[in-house]
Scaffold this motif. Sequence first.
Motif, mmCIF file in Angstrom:
data_model
loop_
_atom_site.group_PDB
_atom_site.id
_atom_site.type_symbol
_atom_site.label_atom_id
_atom_site.label_comp_id
_atom_site.label_asym_id
_atom_site.label_seq_id
_atom_site.Cartn_x
_atom_site.Cartn_y
_atom_site.Cartn_z
ATOM 1 N N UNK A 51 0.878 -1.507 0.106
ATOM 2 C CA UNK A 51 0.025 0.052 0.389
ATOM 3 C C UNK A 51 1.077 1.364 -0.492
ATOM 4 N N UNK A 52 1.964 1.296 0.792
ATOM 5 C CA UNK A 52 2.883 2.603 1.255
ATOM 6 C C UNK A 52 3.430 2.881 -0.174
ATOM 7 N N UNK A 53 3.863 2.041 -0.836
ATOM 8 C CA UNK A 53 4.496 1.852 -2.079
ATOM 9 C C UNK A 53 4.261 1.876 -3.237
ATOM 10 N N UNK A 54 3.148 1.591 -3.297
ATOM 11 C CA UNK A 54 2.072 1.589 -4.838
ATOM 12 C C UNK A 54 1.663 2.301 -4.900
ATOM 13 N N UNK A 55 1.044 3.032 -4.033
ATOM 14 C CA UNK A 55 -0.138 3.924 -3.981
ATOM 15 C C UNK A 55 0.355 5.091 -3.281
ATOM 16 N N UNK A 56 1.898 5.648 -4.128
ATOM 17 C CA UNK A 56 2.204 6.466 -3.465
ATOM 18 C C UNK A 56 2.718 7.214 -4.840
ATOM 19 N N UNK A 57 2.946 8.360 -5.391
ATOM 20 C CA UNK A 57 2.916 9.556 -6.451
ATOM 21 C C UNK A 57 4.265 8.922 -6.933
ATOM 22 N N UNK A 58 4.135 8.908 -8.153
ATOM 23 C CA UNK A 58 5.424 7.805 -9.269
ATOM 24 C C UNK A 58 6.363 6.381 -9.054
ATOM 25 N N UNK A 59 5.058 5.708 -8.131
ATOM 26 C CA UNK A 59 5.690 4.800 -7.623
ATOM 27 C C UNK A 59 4.741 3.484 -8.633
ATOM 28 N N UNK A 60 5.512 2.919 -9.882
ATOM 29 C CA UNK A 60 5.329 2.131 -10.737
ATOM 30 C C UNK A 60 4.589 0.746 -10.462
ATOM 31 N N UNK A 61 5.837 -0.148 -9.708
ATOM 32 C CA UNK A 61 5.128 -1.318 -9.471
ATOM 33 C C UNK A 61 5.958 -1.665 -8.710
ATOM 34 N N UNK A 62 5.750 -2.916 -8.006
ATOM 35 C CA UNK A 62 7.114 -3.536 -7.054
ATOM 36 C C UNK A 62 6.468 -5.881 -7.339
ATOM 37 N N UNK A 63 7.791 -6.066 -6.687
ATOM 38 C CA UNK A 63 7.727 -7.640 -7.472
ATOM 39 C C UNK A 63 7.699 -8.290 -5.799
ATOM 40 N N UNK A 64 6.798 -8.396 -6.070
ATOM 41 C CA UNK A 64 6.529 -9.935 -4.109
ATOM 42 C C UNK A 64 7.018 -11.492 -4.619
ATOM 43 N N UNK A 65 8.364 -11.759 -3.261
ATOM 44 C CA UNK A 65 8.790 -12.593 -4.447
ATOM 45 C C UNK A 65 9.234 -12.660 -2.626
ATOM 46 N N UNK A 66 9.057 -14.292 -1.659
ATOM 47 C CA UNK A 66 9.307 -14.888 -0.628
ATOM 48 C C UNK A 66 9.621 -16.813 -0.772
ATOM 49 N N UNK A 67 10.045 -17.006 -0.248
ATOM 50 C CA UNK A 67 9.785 -18.549 0.234
ATOM 51 C C UNK A 67 8.626 -19.334 -0.129
ATOM 52 N N UNK A 68 8.869 -20.272 -0.559
ATOM 53 C CA UNK A 68 7.548 -21.039 -1.129
ATOM 54 C C UNK A 68 7.102 -21.072 0.392
ATOM 55 N N UNK A 69 5.871 -20.940 0.834
ATOM 56 C CA UNK A 69 4.302 -21.210 1.272
ATOM 57 C C UNK A 69 4.568 -20.716 2.417
ATOM 58 N N UNK A 70 4.993 -18.606 1.772
ATOM 59 C CA UNK A 70 4.842 -17.883 2.740
ATOM 60 C C UNK A 70 4.005 -16.680 2.420
ATOM 61 N N UNK A 71 2.419 -17.316 1.078
ATOM 62 C CA UNK A 71 1.909 -16.255 1.234
ATOM 63 C C UNK A 71 1.388 -15.298 0.282
ATOM 64 N N UNK A 72 2.552 -15.929 -0.652
ATOM 65 C CA UNK A 72 2.145 -14.220 -1.946
ATOM 66 C C UNK A 72 1.065 -14.616 -2.783
ATOM 67 N N UNK A 73 0.430 -15.732 -2.630
ATOM 68 C CA UNK A 73 -0.728 -15.656 -3.401
ATOM 69 C C UNK A 73 -1.679 -14.828 -2.129
#
Length: 89
Positions: A51-73
Amino acid sequence: MVWDGDNRTGVARQIAVILQRLERVAPSSAKAVAERTWLDAGQRASLLALRERLCSEGKLGMILADEVGMGKTRIAVALALAVNKAVAA
Protein backbone atom coordinates in the motif's frame (compact mmCIF):
# COMPACT_ATOMS: atom_id res chain seq x y z
CA MET A 1 -5.28 0.47 10.05
CA VAL A 2 -7.47 3.29 8.86
CA TRP A 3 -6.13 6.14 10.91
CA ASP A 4 -8.31 9.10 11.84
CA GLY A 5 -6.38 11.53 9.66
CA ASP A 6 -6.08 9.13 6.72
CA ASN A 7 -8.01 10.66 3.84
CA ARG A 8 -6.63 8.48 1.05
CA THR A 9 -9.04 7.12 -1.49
CA GLY A 10 -9.09 4.32 -4.03
CA VAL A 11 -6.89 1.27 -3.61
CA ALA A 12 -4.99 2.71 -0.64
CA ARG A 13 -8.24 3.20 1.25
CA GLN A 14 -9.54 -0.27 0.36
CA ILE A 15 -6.32 -1.93 1.57
CA ALA A 16 -6.65 -0.02 4.83
CA VAL A 17 -10.26 -1.18 5.19
CA ILE A 18 -9.26 -4.82 4.60
CA LEU A 19 -6.47 -4.58 7.18
CA GLN A 20 -8.73 -2.87 9.71
CA ARG A 21 -11.38 -5.54 9.25
CA LEU A 22 -8.84 -8.31 9.84
CA GLU A 23 -7.64 -6.62 13.04
CA ARG A 24 -11.19 -6.18 14.33
CA VAL A 25 -12.53 -9.73 13.99
CA ALA A 26 -13.14 -11.28 17.41
CA PRO A 27 -12.32 -15.00 17.64
CA SER A 28 -15.85 -15.98 18.73
CA SER A 29 -16.31 -18.85 16.28
CA ALA A 30 -14.28 -21.12 14.04
CA LYS A 31 -15.36 -19.03 11.04
CA ALA A 32 -14.24 -15.81 12.76
CA VAL A 33 -10.87 -17.34 13.63
CA ALA A 34 -10.42 -18.50 10.03
CA GLU A 35 -11.35 -15.03 8.79
CA ARG A 36 -8.92 -13.36 11.19
CA THR A 37 -6.07 -15.65 10.22
CA TRP A 38 -6.70 -15.34 6.48
CA LEU A 39 -3.60 -13.14 6.43
CA ASP A 40 -1.07 -13.65 9.19
CA ALA A 41 0.82 -10.74 10.76
CA GLY A 42 3.66 -10.90 8.24
CA GLN A 43 1.28 -11.01 5.29
CA ARG A 44 -0.65 -8.04 6.69
CA ALA A 45 2.64 -6.15 7.05
CA SER A 46 3.51 -7.01 3.44
CA LEU A 47 0.11 -5.76 2.26
CA LEU A 48 0.67 -2.53 4.19
CA ALA A 49 4.11 -2.16 2.57
CA LEU A 50 2.52 -2.69 -0.86
CA ARG A 51 0.00 0.00 0.00
CA GLU A 52 2.70 2.46 0.98
CA ARG A 53 4.79 1.80 -2.13
CA LEU A 54 2.21 1.27 -4.85
CA CYS A 55 -0.15 4.03 -3.78
CA SER A 56 2.55 6.71 -3.62
CA GLU A 57 3.04 9.24 -6.38
CA GLY A 58 5.43 8.09 -9.10
CA LYS A 59 5.66 4.43 -8.05
CA LEU A 60 5.11 2.11 -10.98
CA GLY A 61 5.27 -1.36 -9.51
CA MET A 62 6.80 -3.82 -7.12
CA ILE A 63 7.99 -7.42 -7.10
CA LEU A 64 6.52 -9.75 -4.48
CA ALA A 65 8.99 -12.57 -3.82
CA ASP A 66 9.55 -14.91 -0.90
CA GLU A 67 10.07 -18.57 -0.07
CA VAL A 68 7.53 -21.20 -1.09
CA GLY A 69 4.54 -21.27 1.27
CA MET A 70 4.94 -17.77 2.70
CA GLY A 71 1.59 -16.44 1.45
CA LYS A 72 2.41 -14.51 -1.71
CA THR A 73 -0.82 -15.66 -3.34
CA ARG A 74 -2.91 -14.57 -0.35
CA ILE A 75 -1.24 -11.15 -0.39
CA ALA A 76 -1.85 -10.83 -4.14
CA VAL A 77 -5.51 -11.84 -3.71
CA ALA A 78 -5.98 -9.22 -0.97
CA LEU A 79 -4.42 -6.59 -3.24
CA ALA A 80 -6.66 -7.66 -6.17
CA LEU A 81 -9.70 -7.51 -3.87
CA ALA A 82 -8.77 -3.95 -2.87
CA VAL A 83 -8.38 -2.94 -6.53
CA ASN A 84 -11.77 -4.46 -7.43
CA LYS A 85 -13.49 -2.70 -4.53
CA ALA A 86 -11.84 0.61 -5.44
CA VAL A 87 -12.95 0.33 -9.06
CA ALA A 88 -16.51 -0.58 -8.02
CA ALA A 89 -16.76 2.36 -5.60
